[in-house]
Write an enzyme that holds these catalytic residues in place. Structure first.
Site, PDB file in Angstrom:
ATOM      1  N   GLU A   1      53.017  54.327  38.978  1.00 22.05           N
ATOM      2  CA  GLU A   1      51.857  55.067  38.616  1.00 22.05           C
ATOM      3  C   GLU A   1      50.905  53.843  39.554  1.00 22.05           C
ATOM      4  O   GLU A   1      51.025  52.505  38.569  1.00 22.05           O
ATOM      5  CB  GLU A   1      50.554  55.861  39.292  1.00 22.05           C
ATOM      6  CG  GLU A   1      50.845  55.672  37.924  1.00 22.05           C
ATOM      7  CD  GLU A   1      50.190  57.643  37.631  1.00 22.05           C
ATOM      8  OE1 GLU A   1      49.052  57.813  37.587  1.00 22.05           O
ATOM      9  OE2 GLU A   1      51.099  58.242  36.753  1.00 22.05           O
TER      10      GLU A   1
ATOM     11  N   LYS B   1      47.741  51.173  38.733  1.00 21.54           N
ATOM     12  CA  LYS B   1      46.798  51.687  37.044  1.00 21.54           C
ATOM     13  C   LYS B   1      45.757  50.681  38.064  1.00 21.54           C
ATOM     14  O   LYS B   1      44.806  50.078  38.656  1.00 21.54           O
ATOM     15  CB  LYS B   1      47.004  50.245  36.416  1.00 21.54           C
ATOM     16  CG  LYS B   1      46.215  50.344  35.224  1.00 21.54           C
ATOM     17  CD  LYS B   1      46.232  49.589  33.925  1.00 21.54           C
ATOM     18  CE  LYS B   1      45.809  50.184  32.573  1.00 21.54           C
ATOM     19  NZ  LYS B   1      44.478  49.466  32.644  1.00 21.54           N
TER      20      LYS B   1
ATOM     21  N   ASP C   1      41.431  49.764  38.386  1.00 18.79           N
ATOM     22  CA  ASP C   1      40.816  49.143  37.318  1.00 18.79           C
ATOM     23  C   ASP C   1      39.066  49.705  38.106  1.00 18.79           C
ATOM     24  O   ASP C   1      38.695  48.882  38.303  1.00 18.79           O
ATOM     25  CB  ASP C   1      40.638  47.730  37.933  1.00 18.79           C
ATOM     26  CG  ASP C   1      39.916  46.504  36.642  1.00 18.79           C
ATOM     27  OD1 ASP C   1      39.569  47.533  35.607  1.00 18.79           O
ATOM     28  OD2 ASP C   1      39.614  45.830  36.916  1.00 18.79           O
TER      29      ASP C   1
ATOM     30  N   TYR D   1      40.595  59.283  41.385  1.00 18.78           N
ATOM     31  CA  TYR D   1      42.361  59.634  41.320  1.00 18.78           C
ATOM     32  C   TYR D   1      42.681  59.778  40.270  1.00 18.78           C
ATOM     33  O   TYR D   1      42.068  59.328  39.175  1.00 18.78           O
ATOM     34  CB  TYR D   1      42.478  58.296  41.665  1.00 18.78           C
ATOM     35  CG  TYR D   1      43.156  58.041  42.742  1.00 18.78           C
ATOM     36  CD1 TYR D   1      44.069  58.975  43.816  1.00 18.78           C
ATOM     37  CD2 TYR D   1      42.848  56.739  43.826  1.00 18.78           C
ATOM     38  CE1 TYR D   1      43.755  58.097  45.382  1.00 18.78           C
ATOM     39  CE2 TYR D   1      42.828  55.991  45.292  1.00 18.78           C
ATOM     40  CZ  TYR D   1      43.586  56.587  46.263  1.00 18.78           C
ATOM     41  OH  TYR D   1      43.585  57.060  46.880  1.00 18.78           O
TER      42      TYR D   1
ATOM     43  N   LYS E   1      51.335  45.080  33.343  1.00 21.47           N
ATOM     44  CA  LYS E   1      50.156  43.618  34.569  1.00 21.47           C
ATOM     45  C   LYS E   1      50.374  43.449  35.231  1.00 21.47           C
ATOM     46  O   LYS E   1      51.621  43.030  34.877  1.00 21.47           O
ATOM     47  CB  LYS E   1      48.966  43.719  33.402  1.00 21.47           C
ATOM     48  CG  LYS E   1      48.410  44.925  31.862  1.00 21.47           C
ATOM     49  CD  LYS E   1      46.461  44.977  32.901  1.00 21.47           C
ATOM     50  CE  LYS E   1      46.239  45.464  32.308  1.00 21.47           C
ATOM     51  NZ  LYS E   1      45.542  44.598  31.227  1.00 21.47           N
TER      52      LYS E   1
ATOM     53  N   CYS F   1      15.286  16.926  40.148  1.00 23.26           N
ATOM     54  CA  CYS F   1      16.629  16.855  40.483  1.00 23.26           C
ATOM     55  C   CYS F   1      17.712  15.481  40.542  1.00 23.26           C
ATOM     56  O   CYS F   1      17.457  14.428  41.012  1.00 23.26           O
ATOM     57  CB  CYS F   1      16.129  16.805  41.611  1.00 23.26           C
ATOM     58  SG  CYS F   1      17.677  17.294  42.733  1.00 23.26           S
TER      59      CYS F   1
ATOM     60  N   CYS G   1      17.847  13.322  43.385  1.00 22.45           N
ATOM     61  CA  CYS G   1      16.342  12.455  43.876  1.00 22.45           C
ATOM     62  C   CYS G   1      15.461  12.570  43.130  1.00 22.45           C
ATOM     63  O   CYS G   1      14.938  11.350  43.201  1.00 22.45           O
ATOM     64  CB  CYS G   1      16.115  13.250  45.466  1.00 22.45           C
ATOM     65  SG  CYS G   1      15.294  14.329  45.360  1.00 22.45           S
TER      66      CYS G   1
ATOM     67  N   CYS H   1      14.750  21.747  43.715  1.00 23.99           N
ATOM     68  CA  CYS H   1      14.764  21.139  44.107  1.00 23.99           C
ATOM     69  C   CYS H   1      13.458  21.097  45.495  1.00 23.99           C
ATOM     70  O   CYS H   1      14.080  21.214  46.480  1.00 23.99           O
ATOM     71  CB  CYS H   1      15.686  19.544  44.710  1.00 23.99           C
ATOM     72  SG  CYS H   1      14.836  17.948  45.613  1.00 23.99           S
TER      73      CYS H   1
ATOM     74  N   CYS I   1      15.713  15.091  50.134  1.00 20.43           N
ATOM     75  CA  CYS I   1      16.148  15.358  49.145  1.00 20.43           C
ATOM     76  C   CYS I   1      18.015  14.823  49.602  1.00 20.43           C
ATOM     77  O   CYS I   1      18.761  15.462  50.447  1.00 20.43           O
ATOM     78  CB  CYS I   1      16.512  16.131  47.924  1.00 20.43           C
ATOM     79  SG  CYS I   1      18.023  16.252  46.767  1.00 20.43           S
TER      80      CYS I   1
END
Ligand code: IVH
Length: 671
Positions: A114, A116, A118, A232, A320, A414, A417, A432, A437
């Site tokens: 079946e 798997k 997650d 499920y 897996k 930043c 600049c 920034c 810039c």
């Protein structure tokens, strides 16, 4: 209605509602519309509120529990909830097979394989056919009682369907049934939840598994209900006379549990390998996350004989799919300056293979995330890749530290600049503030000319960078003052392409309001919000002159977004930009959307190719008329527009009994 009649009516309503739940969640069929089902539910709720003593715990109205829970109670599992050993390669699968064959000589094994999923494992216990307890796996021996939250999962039956069982089985099932399975969240639901979280400025869920687990393990069942989880079943623990795992699935399905339709009987090891390959390819189109297949020895008596080693049964195995996680070292953390000036810390990694491709950078999102992870430069970390997006750092392996790791600090200035970096109250991001810039300016201009905005063909990043460096453009509006001669002065520029670009600039000057709003690159304003604003305000002037409260009152726009929009249109620099755009001849078309709302609240799914327009154009037309476009088929879709060579969405829509319309019919709707 008198009580005796009410009682009868309530019983009928419950039966009918349960019937439709079973049709929809277990059999993938829909006999009546959502609205019709809702009205059955409403009638039931009304009757129950009139006669509260007729409410039973398995009533469909009891899915949304009332009071938030104090704390989860611990419950001991009747048999341990084990976990599975993993393999990643064919050769290790065959090693497993050899081992179990050795352990039970003379037996031929067949398997039930079946998908798997997650998500989150739960155990469900039914007594007298009613759900009395739901628990998480916990440490395998003791889990947490999450019955109220689990009851909000519509695909889980509150009452078993026992009519389809033979007498003997039914008698057994009436006493006690335990079913185990996976609670999971579909990708499209996660996307919606995260969008909402983003609008509210909240932390997003990293993946559907975290979202599912987080939703089941929080204390307010109303929140769980809003998360639209699914389930499920994968195991029937109780002995109802089944001899094989396959029969367990069949029985579970008959009793009203959804079981994954991609499960398959496999007569030998080679067939399992083929199945693994097949699911590995198919899973990309599954609407939920999967991380492998589960192979079960089909015979339950053999499975039991094989017993367990440590926490894992010998008779089952997880095979897996290639890892979507890997470990590597963070060599450095640097910040990237985005379009809106937001500074994003990016981890530069020792290159590592994840799910088939080499990864050398991962996003760390923001300073809060760095603190949450506790990440330092030099750390060994786990990176995870989901789909095509830039990988995430999900965990720091602190035991791997040598002591020479260094803390990362957001730079005070930043990096592009040199402006002082700021952090606004209530927001996680640093940014920034300098609109000129180079980093933010170029990103803003890339965005401005992009397909979904002004759609200026030929004006790519390389040319834009040069135009900025040579001071030919200082903001977005300067694009409209460019002349062919200006372009020709740039490095390696052919005359023909110069004239083409000027032409496409000229052609883009007339633009719809929603595109225009989107093109400005206002923080938190993507395509959807831009449509929403265009629909709501109809003209740019209306939007510019709106009050903050009005923005805050718009459904679907959170406070953070509202204030970002308001601030944008009340900033002198931006007002200047808008004036310049107008001066250079940019014409924002008044939105006709305001009046034309003939598709209001109608949800569309498009599949296959259309003859008269592209899919994007069709989407625009739908949104213009206040309709919505969804990328996935579900029961709340109003129309599926079927083009040439429709995909799997068409099949699904047909199964669900949705309204399917041709391109011609669609055109008549938007005429
Ligand atoms: S069978 C002994 N079947 O994967 C455990 N598990 O470590 C028997 N999972 O926590 C599990 N889909 O939550 C099985 N079709 C499936 C599954 C599945 C997901 C999860 C399960 C368990 C983990 C296995």
């Amino acid at each position: 209605m008198r009580k005796v009649q009410a009682k009868k009516r309530i019983a009928k309503l419950k039966k009918e509602i349960n019937h439709h739940r079973y049709q929809y969640h277990v059999l993938d069929r829909q006999e009546i519309s959502d609205a019709a089902l809702d009205s059955l539910k409403k009638e039931l709720a009304d009757l129950e509120s009139e006669y509260p003593d007729l409410i039973t715990s398995d009533s469909p109205t009891q899915r949304v529990g009332g009071q938030p829970l104090e704390k989860f109670k611990k419950v001991e599992h009747q048999s341990p909830m084990l976990s599975l050993n993993d393999v990643f390669e064919d050769k290790d699968f065959f090693k497993w097979l050899e081992r179990i064959e050795k352990l039970s000589p003379g037996n031929k094994f067949d398997f039930f394989a079946e998908v798997k999923m997650d998500g989150l494992a739960v155990s469900l216990i039914y007594k007298k056919g009613r759900l009395v307890q739901a628990a998480t796996r916990g440490n395998g021996l003791v889990g947490e009682k999450v019955t109220s939250n689990i009851k909000t999962v519509e695909s889980i039956p509150l009452k078993l369907r026992l009519d389809s069982l033979d007498n003997k089985t039914r008698k057994k099932a009436l006493i006690h049934v335990e079913v185990r399975g996976e609670v999971y969240m579909r990708y499209d639901i996660l996307k919606k939840i995260n969008k909402k979280k983003e609008r509210k400025g909240e932390n997003k869920f990293a993946n559907p598994r975290n979202a599912a687990a987080g939703s089941i393990r929080q204390l307010d069942p109303k929140i769980a209900a809003s998360r639209k989880l699914n389930f499920y079943a994968y195991d029937l623990v109780t002995d109802l006379g089944q001899k094989t795992h396959q029969e367990s699935h069949k029985l579970a399905k008959n009793m009203g549990f959804p079981v994954n339709p991609h499960s398959q009987y496999c007569s030998d090891g080679q067939t399992v390998i083929k199945y693994h390959k097949k699911i590995g390819q198919k899973r990309k189109s599954f609407p939920y996350p999967t991380d492998g297949i589960v192979v079960n020895v089909n015979s339950i008596s053999l499975f039991k004989k094989l017993g367990a080693v440590g926490k894992s049964p010998r008779g089952a195995l997880a095979y897996k799919f290639p890892a979507e996680q890997a470990t590597t070292v963070i060599k450095n953390i640097q910040v990237q300056v985005g379009r809106t000036g937001v500074l994003t810390p990016v981890a530069h990694l020792k290159p590592v293979k994840v799910a088939g491709s080499t990864v050398s950078r991962a996003t760390l999102h923001n300073m809060d995330e760095i603190k949450r992870l506790g990440v330092k430069i030099g750390d060994t970390v786990v990176v995870e890749k989901a789909g095509d997006i830039i990988p995430d750092v999900v965990k720091v392996l602190k035991n791997m530290r040598s002591g020479s790791e260094k803390n990362f600090q957001m730079p005070a200035k930043c990096p592009v600049c040199g402006s002082q970096v700021i952090r606004k109250k209530g927001e996680v991001a640093y940014y920034c503030p300098n609109q000129d810039c180079f980093a933010t300016l170029k990103e803003r201009i890339y965005h401005f000319v992009s397909k979904k905005a002004f759609d200026i063909e030929g004006l790519g990043p390389k040319i834009i960078d040069q135009l900025i460096k040579t001071d030919l453009i200082k903001d977005q509006s300067d694009i409209f003052s460019l002349k062919e001669e200006d372009l020709k002065t740039l490095e390696r520029f052919a005359e023909k392409s110069a004239s083409n670009i000027i032409k496409s600039i000229e052609n883009s000057k007339e633009i719809t309001l929603s595109r225009f709003i989107y093109s400005l690159g206002i923080r938190h304003v993507g395509q959807e919000t831009a449509y929403l604003l265009a629909r709501r305000f109809g003209s740019l002037d209306n939007l510019i002159n709106t009050k903050k409260e009005e923005l805050e009152n718009i459904h679907d726009i959170g406070l953070v977004v509202a204030s970002s929009i308001y601030n944008y249109f009340n900033d002198n620099k931006n007002i200047k930009l808008l004036k310049k755009l107008k001066k250079y001849g940019v014409k924002v078309k008044k939105s006709r959307l305001k009046n034309k709302q003939n598709l209001k609240n109608k949800k569309f799914v498009l599949t296959g190719s259309l003859e008269k327009m592209t899919r994007d154009q069709a989407k625009t037309e739908i949104r213009k008329r206040s309709g919505e476009v969804s990328s996935s088929v579900s029961q709340n879709i109003d129309y599926l527009v079927k083009g040439e060579n429709p995909g799997s969405k068409f099949e699904k829509a047909r199964k669900l009994g949705l309204k399917i319309i041709s391109e011609e019919k669609f055109l008549s709707l938007i005429e």
